[in-house]
Design an enzyme around this catalytic site. Structure first.
Site, PDB file in Angstrom:
ATOM      1  N   ARG A   1      52.443  59.790  29.057  1.00 50.62           N
ATOM      2  CA  ARG A   1      53.136  60.876  28.371  1.00 50.62           C
ATOM      3  C   ARG A   1      52.212  61.626  27.425  1.00 50.62           C
ATOM      4  O   ARG A   1      52.577  62.684  26.915  1.00 50.62           O
ATOM      5  CB  ARG A   1      54.315  60.302  27.576  1.00 50.62           C
ATOM      6  CG  ARG A   1      55.386  59.692  28.469  1.00 50.62           C
ATOM      7  CD  ARG A   1      56.284  58.774  27.682  1.00 50.62           C
ATOM      8  NE  ARG A   1      57.021  59.481  26.667  1.00 50.62           N
ATOM      9  CZ  ARG A   1      58.261  59.933  26.807  1.00 50.62           C
ATOM     10  NH1 ARG A   1      58.892  59.763  27.934  1.00 50.62           N
ATOM     11  NH2 ARG A   1      58.862  60.545  25.832  1.00 50.62           N
TER      12      ARG A   1
ATOM     13  N   TRP B   1      52.567  61.607  19.342  1.00 51.00           N
ATOM     14  CA  TRP B   1      51.938  62.862  19.737  1.00 51.00           C
ATOM     15  C   TRP B   1      52.233  63.809  18.587  1.00 51.00           C
ATOM     16  O   TRP B   1      53.392  64.157  18.361  1.00 51.00           O
ATOM     17  CB  TRP B   1      52.564  63.349  21.039  1.00 51.00           C
ATOM     18  CG  TRP B   1      51.891  64.490  21.702  1.00 51.00           C
ATOM     19  CD1 TRP B   1      50.633  64.516  22.230  1.00 51.00           C
ATOM     20  CD2 TRP B   1      52.460  65.780  21.957  1.00 51.00           C
ATOM     21  NE1 TRP B   1      50.392  65.737  22.798  1.00 51.00           N
ATOM     22  CE2 TRP B   1      51.488  66.528  22.650  1.00 51.00           C
ATOM     23  CE3 TRP B   1      53.682  66.374  21.683  1.00 51.00           C
ATOM     24  CZ2 TRP B   1      51.711  67.839  23.054  1.00 51.00           C
ATOM     25  CZ3 TRP B   1      53.902  67.670  22.090  1.00 51.00           C
ATOM     26  CH2 TRP B   1      52.918  68.392  22.766  1.00 51.00           C
TER      27      TRP B   1
ATOM     28  N   LYS C   1      53.665  65.075  29.410  1.00 46.74           N
ATOM     29  CA  LYS C   1      54.545  65.095  30.571  1.00 46.74           C
ATOM     30  C   LYS C   1      55.911  65.663  30.225  1.00 46.74           C
ATOM     31  O   LYS C   1      56.495  66.419  30.992  1.00 46.74           O
ATOM     32  CB  LYS C   1      54.700  63.660  31.086  1.00 46.74           C
ATOM     33  CG  LYS C   1      55.606  63.521  32.302  1.00 46.74           C
ATOM     34  CD  LYS C   1      54.930  64.084  33.513  1.00 46.74           C
ATOM     35  CE  LYS C   1      55.762  64.038  34.768  1.00 46.74           C
ATOM     36  NZ  LYS C   1      55.275  65.055  35.733  1.00 46.74           N
TER      37      LYS C   1
ATOM     38  N   CYS D   1      55.753  61.503  22.184  1.00 45.91           N
ATOM     39  CA  CYS D   1      55.953  60.178  21.574  1.00 45.91           C
ATOM     40  C   CYS D   1      56.694  59.224  22.513  1.00 45.91           C
ATOM     41  O   CYS D   1      57.482  59.655  23.345  1.00 45.91           O
ATOM     42  CB  CYS D   1      56.760  60.318  20.298  1.00 45.91           C
ATOM     43  SG  CYS D   1      55.994  61.416  19.119  1.00 45.91           S
TER      44      CYS D   1
ATOM     45  N   ASN E   1      61.162  59.229  17.698  1.00 46.45           N
ATOM     46  CA  ASN E   1      60.791  60.353  18.573  1.00 46.45           C
ATOM     47  C   ASN E   1      61.682  61.524  18.205  1.00 46.45           C
ATOM     48  O   ASN E   1      62.871  61.325  17.942  1.00 46.45           O
ATOM     49  CB  ASN E   1      61.076  60.029  20.040  1.00 46.45           C
ATOM     50  CG  ASN E   1      60.040  59.114  20.638  1.00 46.45           C
ATOM     51  OD1 ASN E   1      59.116  58.687  19.959  1.00 46.45           O
ATOM     52  ND2 ASN E   1      60.214  58.800  21.913  1.00 46.45           N
ATOM     53  N   GLY E   2      61.143  62.735  18.249  1.00 43.43           N
ATOM     54  CA  GLY E   2      61.954  63.917  17.956  1.00 43.43           C
ATOM     55  C   GLY E   2      61.458  64.595  16.692  1.00 43.43           C
ATOM     56  O   GLY E   2      60.316  64.378  16.261  1.00 43.43           O
TER      57      GLY E   2
ATOM     58  N   HIS F   1      46.198  97.655  39.137  1.00 43.52           N
ATOM     59  CA  HIS F   1      46.655  97.943  37.778  1.00 43.52           C
ATOM     60  C   HIS F   1      46.008  97.031  36.753  1.00 43.52           C
ATOM     61  O   HIS F   1      46.529  96.861  35.664  1.00 43.52           O
ATOM     62  CB  HIS F   1      48.183  97.824  37.702  1.00 43.52           C
ATOM     63  CG  HIS F   1      48.873  98.751  38.647  1.00 43.52           C
ATOM     64  ND1 HIS F   1      48.909 100.108  38.449  1.00 43.52           N
ATOM     65  CD2 HIS F   1      49.496  98.513  39.828  1.00 43.52           C
ATOM     66  CE1 HIS F   1      49.564 100.670  39.460  1.00 43.52           C
ATOM     67  NE2 HIS F   1      49.918  99.722  40.321  1.00 43.52           N
TER      68      HIS F   1
ATOM     69  N   LYS G   1      48.584  75.090  38.085  1.00 42.50           N
ATOM     70  CA  LYS G   1      48.059  73.754  38.382  1.00 42.50           C
ATOM     71  C   LYS G   1      46.543  73.741  38.180  1.00 42.50           C
ATOM     72  O   LYS G   1      46.009  72.843  37.556  1.00 42.50           O
ATOM     73  CB  LYS G   1      48.398  73.401  39.837  1.00 42.50           C
ATOM     74  CG  LYS G   1      48.561  71.949  40.134  1.00 42.50           C
ATOM     75  CD  LYS G   1      49.558  71.250  39.271  1.00 42.50           C
ATOM     76  CE  LYS G   1      50.886  71.931  39.217  1.00 42.50           C
ATOM     77  NZ  LYS G   1      51.799  71.432  38.210  1.00 42.50           N
TER      78      LYS G   1
ATOM     79  N   GLU H   1      52.463  79.084  40.561  1.00 46.12           N
ATOM     80  CA  GLU H   1      52.376  77.637  40.388  1.00 46.12           C
ATOM     81  C   GLU H   1      50.962  77.133  40.737  1.00 46.12           C
ATOM     82  O   GLU H   1      50.427  76.242  40.073  1.00 46.12           O
ATOM     83  CB  GLU H   1      53.446  76.954  41.256  1.00 46.12           C
ATOM     84  CG  GLU H   1      53.301  75.464  41.475  1.00 46.12           C
ATOM     85  CD  GLU H   1      53.382  74.600  40.213  1.00 46.12           C
ATOM     86  OE1 GLU H   1      53.600  75.150  39.122  1.00 46.12           O
ATOM     87  OE2 GLU H   1      53.172  73.386  40.335  1.00 46.12           O
TER      88      GLU H   1
ATOM     89  N   GLU I   1      45.622  73.865  34.395  1.00 46.08           N
ATOM     90  CA  GLU I   1      45.968  72.721  33.545  1.00 46.08           C
ATOM     91  C   GLU I   1      45.166  71.467  33.871  1.00 46.08           C
ATOM     92  O   GLU I   1      44.922  70.653  32.987  1.00 46.08           O
ATOM     93  CB  GLU I   1      47.478  72.455  33.505  1.00 46.08           C
ATOM     94  CG  GLU I   1      48.132  72.051  34.796  1.00 46.08           C
ATOM     95  CD  GLU I   1      49.660  71.880  34.658  1.00 46.08           C
ATOM     96  OE1 GLU I   1      50.172  71.722  33.548  1.00 46.08           O
ATOM     97  OE2 GLU I   1      50.334  71.891  35.712  1.00 46.08           O
TER      98      GLU I   1
END
Ligand code: G6P
Length: 612
Positions: free
Chosen positions: A27, A74, A607, A2, A100-101, A508, A489, A485, A492
């Site tokens: 965002r 969001w 984000k 948000c 927001n929250g 394994h 990347k 990482e 996503e």
């Protein structure tokens, strides 16, 4: 995630609100709306969809107003839908709220308010704030909205940044904040609100960061702040020094590739002030005494997402250099696993935004147990920055692409500088050795640039692997840490399934998935482990997988064993992560580009994740 914006001043508010909302689009969001006072009447316009949809609605219903708030939502409580979009109003429709929250006790509050005759129109937790404010205005605040907000906030549990417009206050905006960021931008005869300073930057650089429990009333001329009890408080004005241009795409198609190209400068900026003009280690700005550093018995690194993977590199580093047991944990696991906190330990939180809810909770949990917290964050003034005991910020500049790249590399820089500094103080490394490594670190920006200059191979790889549905990343030691990482990347942004494995684990499990043409990206730069990794390459190749090998410039024997070779400049083994991450970043970008993905705002991702 948000976003909140707000404006009060002489200008037409709607174009400013829309512009600021667009600046928060990165965002991620599913709906958007504004609330304004039109001839004294509270008017809400909102819709599910994009800012363009909201702008189109506003064109049909032009609003010539000078005060308003806006929001990008969001979804957390309730589906993405127009009724669930913010702003929300109460029974009377005379005030509107953006938030927001998460209000954790909203179910109880809603039940109580419904008992008092309030009728709810959405499934959100936010709507309770609007009704609660109305209730407080009538009972306790005697029509004073500032007081009503102070009283309402006392009943709210959870995290919130809230902005309110109300018919009873045609010349004022009201705000309150706890555990969710909110800044007030100070203009000349006009003022601004935003959950993220990026939205305010084109209008003013002078901002007030609100702290937990701050309530504010904002007019054209100024801002008054109080605590929840109504006692006046003061917050210093912060001057934002980032360049607005730095937050724009600067000629690239996407923020992601722009930010990858900014890595050399981001490294230089993060080294600045910590390495002196003779190129020697000079960490002097750290609020940890030498005695604290010498006493260290354990280090915890806690973070989420890419920042967590930067921490995995840190674990290797601290243990190797300092011989101090170091745990690296995902924040959402750490906070709930009842960790054992020992005396003389240090908890390092790593976060680009400084606002990630789980990381912030871990920080607080550690402090509750008397453990000192050092924050590596990229946003000065963020919650983690303010609440930690010691700060050692990254200077990556604003990062807009949802997927983090330049922030990761600068998070490595900070950890390396800390490791070298700690090691010298503890007598585990001579100053000469630390300075030698810092000398090599100073060469890294140029070496990253060399890799960036050879972008063609990644376009070629992208063309070749466009049909692939699975990617594997293998490596050992620091190469394994960076592979994690790389795989994150790739998945996503390109939506291609990618997994990273320590190469020694191949037998394994993942070996079962190696067959014809499966792409396997093997990083093999750690000299001591090279022969072992080469054996793994042979095992994979024997199953006819397609191997892309990432090796040092000096490597001469890899070509006959693999399908593709990427060579990167030479440096000490320990510094290799700065270089080995760049090829996976470029491969991800160009593959995602070839596949036509929404590179800067991948589906379902945000984000900054400021809710659990
Ligand atoms: C989200 C972002 C990631 C980021 C993670 C942690 O998942 O999409 O790019 O790494 O949050 O965020 P932080 O701001 O704490 O580094």
């Amino acid at each position: 995630m948000c976003g909140i914006v707000g404006y009060i001043g002489p200008r037409s508010a709607v174009p400013i609100l829309i512009d600021k909302l667009r600046r928060l689009e990165y965002r991620g969001y599913d709906s958007a709306g504004v609330a304004v006072l039109e001839h004294g009447t509270c008017t809400v316009v909102k819709t599910v969809g994009k800012i363009n949809d909201l702008a189109a609605l506003l064109e049909q219903h032009p609003l010539d107003v000078n005060i308003g708030v806006g929001h990008t939502r969001w979804a957390t409580h309730g589906q993405p839908s127009t009724p669930n979009a913010h702003p929300h109003t109460g029974n009377s429709g005379k005030l509107a709220v953006v938030h927001n929250g998460i209000i954790e006790n909203y179910v109880e509050l809603r039940r109580e308010l419904e008992g008092q005759g309030h009728v709810f129109r959405s499934q959100t937790d936010t709507e309770v704030i609007a009704h609660l404010l109305e209730e407080k205005l009538d009972n306790g605040a005697e029509g004073d909205l500032y007081r009503a907000l102070q009283l309402a906030a006392q009943d709210l549990e959870g995290a919130y940044a809230v902005a309110v417009v109300a018919e009873s206050c045609p010349d004022r905006l009201h705000v309150v904040r706890k555990d969710s960021p909110l800044v007030i931008g100070l203009g000349e005869g006009e003022n601004f609100i935003a959950s993220d300073p990026t939205a305010i930057l084109p209008y003013t650089r002078r901002v007030l960061y609100l702290e937990n429990g701050d309530v504010g009333v904002i007019t054209r001329e100024g801002v008054a702040l109080s605590d929840l009890q109504g006692n006046p408080i003061h917050r210093d004005v912060t001057e934002i020094t980032w360049d607005v241009g730095a937050a724009e795409k600067g000629g690239y198609d996407h923020y992601m590739i722009k930010e990858i190209h900014e890595i050399p400068d981001a490294i230089r900026h993060t080294l600045r002030g910590r390495v002196n003009s003779d190129g020697k280690l000079a960490v002097t700005d750290l609020g940890l005494s030498d005695d604290d550093i010498r006493a260290l018995k354990r280090i915890y690194i806690v973070a989420c997402g890419t920042s967590y993977y930067a921490g995995v590199v840190g674990k290797y580093l601290f243990e190797r250099i300092l011989r101090v047991p170091t745990e690296c944990d995902i924040a959402s696991e750490f906070r709930y696993r009842d960790p054992i906190f020992e005396p003389d330990s240090l908890l390092i939180v790593i976060s680009q935004s400084g606002e990630t809810a789980d990381t912030l909770a871990a920080l607080r949990e550690a402090q509750r147990h008397g453990v000192k917290v050092l924050a590596i964050v990229n946003v000065i003034g963020s919650s983690m920055y303010r609440e930690s005991d010691v700060n050692f910020p990254t200077w990556a500049g604003p990062e807009i692409c949802v997927a983090s790249t330049k922030a990761y590399v600068t998070q490595l820089v900070c950890q390396y500088l800390l490791a070298f500094h700690f090691a010298v103080v503890r007598g585990q490394m001579t100053k000469e050795e630390a300075d030698r490594l810092v000398g090599l670190l100073l060469q890294v920006p140029g070496q990253v640039q060399q890799i960036l200059d050879g972008e063609d191979i990644y376009r070629e790889l992208a063309e070749n692997f466009m049909e692939s549905r699975d990617f594997f990343f293998l490596g050992r030691g620091l190469d394994a840490a960076v592979s994690l990482e790389g795989a994150l990347k790739l998945k996503e942004i390109s939506y291609v399934h990618a997994e990273a494995y320590a190469a020694g684990e191949l037998k394994h499990g993942p070996l079962a998935l190696m067959w014809t043409d499966v792409p396997v990206f093997v990083t093999a730069t750690q000299l001591e482990l090279y022969d072992k990794t080469l054996s793994n390459i042979k095992e994979v190749k024997a199953r006819r997988a397609d191997v892309i090998a990432l090796v040092r410039q000096s490597n001469t024997d890899i070509d006959e064993h693999v399908d593709w070779v990427i060579r990167i400049p030479e440096t000490d083994d320990i510094l290799m992560p700065f270089l080995t991450i760049i090829p996976p970043y470029l491969l991800t970008y160009w593959l995602s580009y070839a596949l036509g993905r929404e590179i800067d705002q991948p589906r379902n991702l945000a984000k900054s994740v400021t809710v659990e």
